[in-house]
Write a protein that holds these residues in place. Sequence first.
Motif, PDB file in Angstrom:
ATOM      1  N   THR A  16      46.370  40.132  38.065  1.00  0.00           N
ATOM      2  CA  THR A  16      45.414  39.790  37.021  1.00  0.00           C
ATOM      3  C   THR A  16      45.711  40.532  35.729  1.00  0.00           C
ATOM      4  O   THR A  16      45.610  39.974  34.626  1.00  0.00           O
ATOM      5  CB  THR A  16      43.983  40.104  37.487  1.00  0.00           C
ATOM      6  N   SER A  20      46.597  38.848  32.220  1.00  0.00           N
ATOM      7  CA  SER A  20      45.749  39.104  31.052  1.00  0.00           C
ATOM      8  C   SER A  20      46.545  39.705  29.905  1.00  0.00           C
ATOM      9  O   SER A  20      46.275  39.410  28.722  1.00  0.00           O
ATOM     10  CB  SER A  20      44.590  40.031  31.436  1.00  0.00           C
ATOM     11  N   TRP A  39      50.792  29.688  31.748  1.00  0.00           N
ATOM     12  CA  TRP A  39      49.966  29.348  32.918  1.00  0.00           C
ATOM     13  C   TRP A  39      50.769  28.543  33.933  1.00  0.00           C
ATOM     14  O   TRP A  39      50.543  28.664  35.149  1.00  0.00           O
ATOM     15  CB  TRP A  39      48.733  28.567  32.486  1.00  0.00           C
ATOM     16  N   SER A 158      39.284  41.066  42.401  1.00  0.00           N
ATOM     17  CA  SER A 158      40.246  41.477  41.374  1.00  0.00           C
ATOM     18  C   SER A 158      40.203  40.532  40.174  1.00  0.00           C
ATOM     19  O   SER A 158      40.341  40.970  39.026  1.00  0.00           O
ATOM     20  CB  SER A 158      41.655  41.515  41.966  1.00  0.00           C
ATOM     21  N   VAL A 159      40.010  39.244  40.415  1.00  0.00           N
ATOM     22  CA  VAL A 159      39.938  38.277  39.311  1.00  0.00           C
ATOM     23  C   VAL A 159      38.708  38.550  38.454  1.00  0.00           C
ATOM     24  O   VAL A 159      38.779  38.525  37.212  1.00  0.00           O
ATOM     25  CB  VAL A 159      39.915  36.838  39.853  1.00  0.00           C
ATOM     26  N   VAL A 160      37.585  38.813  39.100  1.00  0.00           N
ATOM     27  CA  VAL A 160      36.356  39.124  38.352  1.00  0.00           C
ATOM     28  C   VAL A 160      36.550  40.389  37.524  1.00  0.00           C
ATOM     29  O   VAL A 160      36.204  40.440  36.331  1.00  0.00           O
ATOM     30  CB  VAL A 160      35.168  39.272  39.315  1.00  0.00           C
ATOM     31  N   GLY A 162      39.374  41.690  36.514  1.00  0.00           N
ATOM     32  CA  GLY A 162      40.350  41.421  35.462  1.00  0.00           C
ATOM     33  C   GLY A 162      39.743  40.661  34.296  1.00  0.00           C
ATOM     34  O   GLY A 162      40.032  40.969  33.134  1.00  0.00           O
ATOM     35  N   TRP A 163      38.904  39.680  34.597  1.00  0.00           N
ATOM     36  CA  TRP A 163      38.264  38.916  33.527  1.00  0.00           C
ATOM     37  C   TRP A 163      37.324  39.802  32.719  1.00  0.00           C
ATOM     38  O   TRP A 163      37.289  39.720  31.482  1.00  0.00           O
ATOM     39  CB  TRP A 163      37.490  37.741  34.108  1.00  0.00           C
ATOM     40  N   LEU A 164      36.568  40.671  33.403  1.00  0.00           N
ATOM     41  CA  LEU A 164      35.659  41.574  32.698  1.00  0.00           C
ATOM     42  C   LEU A 164      36.429  42.557  31.820  1.00  0.00           C
ATOM     43  O   LEU A 164      35.994  42.897  30.720  1.00  0.00           O
ATOM     44  CB  LEU A 164      34.784  42.326  33.703  1.00  0.00           C
ATOM     45  N   TYR A 166      39.394  41.935  30.493  1.00  0.00           N
ATOM     46  CA  TYR A 166      39.929  41.147  29.375  1.00  0.00           C
ATOM     47  C   TYR A 166      38.847  40.875  28.335  1.00  0.00           C
ATOM     48  O   TYR A 166      39.121  40.909  27.131  1.00  0.00           O
ATOM     49  CB  TYR A 166      40.488  39.819  29.909  1.00  0.00           C
ATOM     50  N   ALA A 167      37.634  40.618  28.807  1.00  0.00           N
ATOM     51  CA  ALA A 167      36.525  40.358  27.899  1.00  0.00           C
ATOM     52  C   ALA A 167      35.912  41.636  27.340  1.00  0.00           C
ATOM     53  O   ALA A 167      34.946  41.578  26.580  1.00  0.00           O
ATOM     54  CB  ALA A 167      35.443  39.544  28.621  1.00  0.00           C
ATOM     55  N   SER A 168      36.474  42.779  27.739  1.00  0.00           N
ATOM     56  CA  SER A 168      35.967  44.100  27.304  1.00  0.00           C
ATOM     57  C   SER A 168      34.520  44.312  27.713  1.00  0.00           C
ATOM     58  O   SER A 168      33.786  45.069  27.060  1.00  0.00           O
ATOM     59  CB  SER A 168      36.118  44.268  25.781  1.00  0.00           C
TER      60      SER A 168
END
Length: 274
Positions: A16, A20, A39, A158-160, A162-164, A166-168
């Motif tokens: 992730t 990112s 992607w 891990s995806v959750v 990683g997204w958080l 990335y979104a800071s």
Amino acid sequence: MTAIYLIGLREGLEITLVVSILVAFLVKSGRQHLLRWAWAGVAAATLLAVLVAALLQAGTAYLSGPNRELVDGIASLIAVVFVTFMIFWMRRMARQLARELRGRLEDAIEVGPFAVAAMAFLAVAREGLETAILFFAAAQGADTWQPIVGISLGVATSVVLGWLLYASAIRINLTKFFTWTGALLVLVAAGIFKYGVHDLQEANILPGRTDYAFDLTGVLPPTAWYAELLRGLFNFTPQPSVLETAVWVAYGVPVLVLFLLPLVRKPAPAAVRP
């Protein structure tokens, strides 16, 4: 399932973070038109990892007896080599991972879209193949549904995260995260090593299958939840052979000391940010 969840979480977060970093670089540099190529490379690498895991599982499903034990034992030993390399590589590269990936992506952009897809594929494929091999080795002897649930939960977590990141929305000291999960994975790898030796003993490749180091079945009944937890995470069994116990200690203790030694010598570096 606990050990497999940890593998999914650790490996999934590495993947992730790689994704990112690539996405963030393309977006921030105004090259959003190349996102679909990145992607595409990520998707191809993910598909490759899933196919390898499925082929490993399907290939051994037709084996039985000593042949199955031999294949499982060899796979476990290969997995130990992978996880050992992985945790030390990540500890060394954590501080410069983002810079290195951005440099490679910049070079790929100059070549063209296919090079971007290939670069993304190669960056994710290594982690994906490691995950597939570790999953196969750690899933040996488990119920059919538990490994799938464990790896799925680990990757989803891990995806959750990683997204958080990335979104800071959250901040995690990734150096500490990879350090402590790496220490746990050393113990998991020691358990996989022990399991591999057990399989080779079952296949009559190694001696001493009935030479037991100790017997704790009276204290740790195999069906007890705490015995299952120890077995699932560290492959601890109440009645291991002398050789199984020896390889667990011979691998786990020195590798764990070497991995944690830098924490004693110097403070942890700053966290890696995508």
